[in-house]
Design an enzyme around this catalytic site. Structure first.
Site, short mmCIF file in Angstrom:
data_model
loop_
_atom_site.label_atom_id
_atom_site.label_comp_id
_atom_site.label_asym_id
_atom_site.label_seq_id
_atom_site.Cartn_x
_atom_site.Cartn_y
_atom_site.Cartn_z
N HIS A 25 0.86 -1.28 0.03
CA HIS A 25 -0.04 -0.10 -0.01
C HIS A 25 0.72 1.23 0.05
O HIS A 25 1.31 1.58 0.94
CB HIS A 25 -1.00 0.04 1.32
CG HIS A 25 -2.01 -1.05 0.99
ND1 HIS A 25 -1.91 -2.30 1.73
CD2 HIS A 25 -3.40 -0.94 0.38
CE1 HIS A 25 -2.78 -3.07 1.21
NE2 HIS A 25 -3.56 -2.23 0.55
N HIS A 32 -4.55 -6.14 -6.02
CA HIS A 32 -4.32 -7.24 -5.03
C HIS A 32 -5.82 -7.47 -4.77
O HIS A 32 -6.62 -7.18 -4.94
CB HIS A 32 -3.50 -7.05 -3.90
CG HIS A 32 -3.84 -5.84 -3.16
ND1 HIS A 32 -3.46 -4.41 -3.40
CD2 HIS A 32 -4.64 -5.70 -1.96
CE1 HIS A 32 -3.91 -3.64 -2.61
NE2 HIS A 32 -4.51 -4.38 -1.82
N CYS A 67 -12.82 -5.01 6.76
CA CYS A 67 -12.04 -5.31 5.59
C CYS A 67 -10.99 -5.80 5.79
O CYS A 67 -10.34 -5.79 6.61
CB CYS A 67 -11.98 -3.82 4.85
SG CYS A 67 -13.41 -2.60 4.44
N HIS A 69 -7.44 -8.56 3.91
CA HIS A 69 -6.97 -9.30 2.86
C HIS A 69 -7.00 -10.89 3.23
O HIS A 69 -6.22 -11.04 4.03
CB HIS A 69 -5.43 -8.59 2.74
CG HIS A 69 -5.66 -7.25 2.26
ND1 HIS A 69 -5.53 -6.47 3.30
CD2 HIS A 69 -5.74 -6.58 1.25
CE1 HIS A 69 -5.55 -5.17 2.67
NE2 HIS A 69 -5.74 -5.19 1.51
N GLU A 87 -10.55 -7.77 14.61
CA GLU A 87 -10.75 -6.29 14.70
C GLU A 87 -11.99 -6.10 15.54
O GLU A 87 -12.09 -4.99 16.07
CB GLU A 87 -11.25 -5.88 13.19
CG GLU A 87 -10.08 -5.66 12.25
CD GLU A 87 -10.17 -4.89 11.00
OE1 GLU A 87 -11.42 -4.11 10.83
OE2 GLU A 87 -9.83 -5.32 9.85
N GLU A 116 -7.80 -2.96 -5.62
CA GLU A 116 -8.19 -4.11 -5.17
C GLU A 116 -9.42 -4.66 -5.87
O GLU A 116 -10.25 -3.99 -6.24
CB GLU A 116 -8.88 -3.79 -3.74
CG GLU A 116 -7.45 -3.36 -2.70
CD GLU A 116 -8.11 -3.19 -1.34
OE1 GLU A 116 -7.26 -3.42 -0.30
OE2 GLU A 116 -9.43 -3.17 -1.13
#
EC number: 5.3.3.2
Length: 182
Positions: A25, A32, A67, A69, A87, A116
């Site tokens: 990032h 990605h 959110c 990955h 989270e 993304e």
């Protein structure tokens, strides 16, 4: 948590390698894989979260519930469960694809680029929140229609991916059906 990587994608959205998340990032972020999840409670309210000020991209903005990955070899559904636990300290059920082919590119005020392929899901919380303050500085359960009106009125207060997801008619309809238990 161990060092996270992102799964890089080629021009056909096929995995082509990995890169450490913070190295990926930058001002020149490669394409990605990611995900977004809109989390609802038993009353059909949506959890909106405010990103921690320590986040590299879009610190302090309001966004959808979680959110992240997926890691190499990890199914997106497994990654969503992992990030909900990390989270929000919450268990989920009824994980449902809402906008499976969502992708976007956006540049935050500091010049950090998000690039993304980001399937969007909805899920239901089945436990009490235990928010990780390093990830989330604030959160609120809200009526979906109120959130959508807020996004329309003040899009700058929300993450660009949430604004884009909420602007899709089909995604809005599916989120509304999910919130209403359909």
């Amino acid at each position: 948590m161990t060092e996270e990587h992102v799964v890089l994608l080629d021009e056909q959205d096929k995995p082509s390698g990995t890169l450490e998340k913070y190295a990926a990032h930058t001002l020149n972020t490669p394409l990605h894989l990611a995900f977004s999840c809109w989390l609802f409670n038993e009353d059909g309210q949506l959890l909106v979260t405010r990103r921690s000020l320590s986040k590299k991209a879009w610190p302090g903005v309001w966004t959808n519930s979680v959110c992240g990955h997926p890691q190499q070899g990890e199914a997106i559904e497994e990654a969503i469960i992992r990030r909900c636990r990390f989270e929000l300290g919450v268990e989920i059920t009824d994980l449902t694809p809402i906008y499976p082919h969502f992708s976007y590119r956006a540049i935050d005020p500091n010049g950090i680029v998000e690039n993304e392929v980001c399937p969007v899901f909805a899920a239901r919380a089945t436990s009490v929140l235990q928010v990780n303050n390093e990830e989330v500085m604030d959160c609120q359960w809200s009526v979906l229609e109120d959130v959508l009106r807020g996004i329309s009125a003040t899009p700058w207060a929300f993450s660009p991916w949430m604004v884009m997801q909420a602007s899709d008619d089909n995604a809005r309809e599916l989120l509304s059906e999910f919130a209403n238990g359909n």
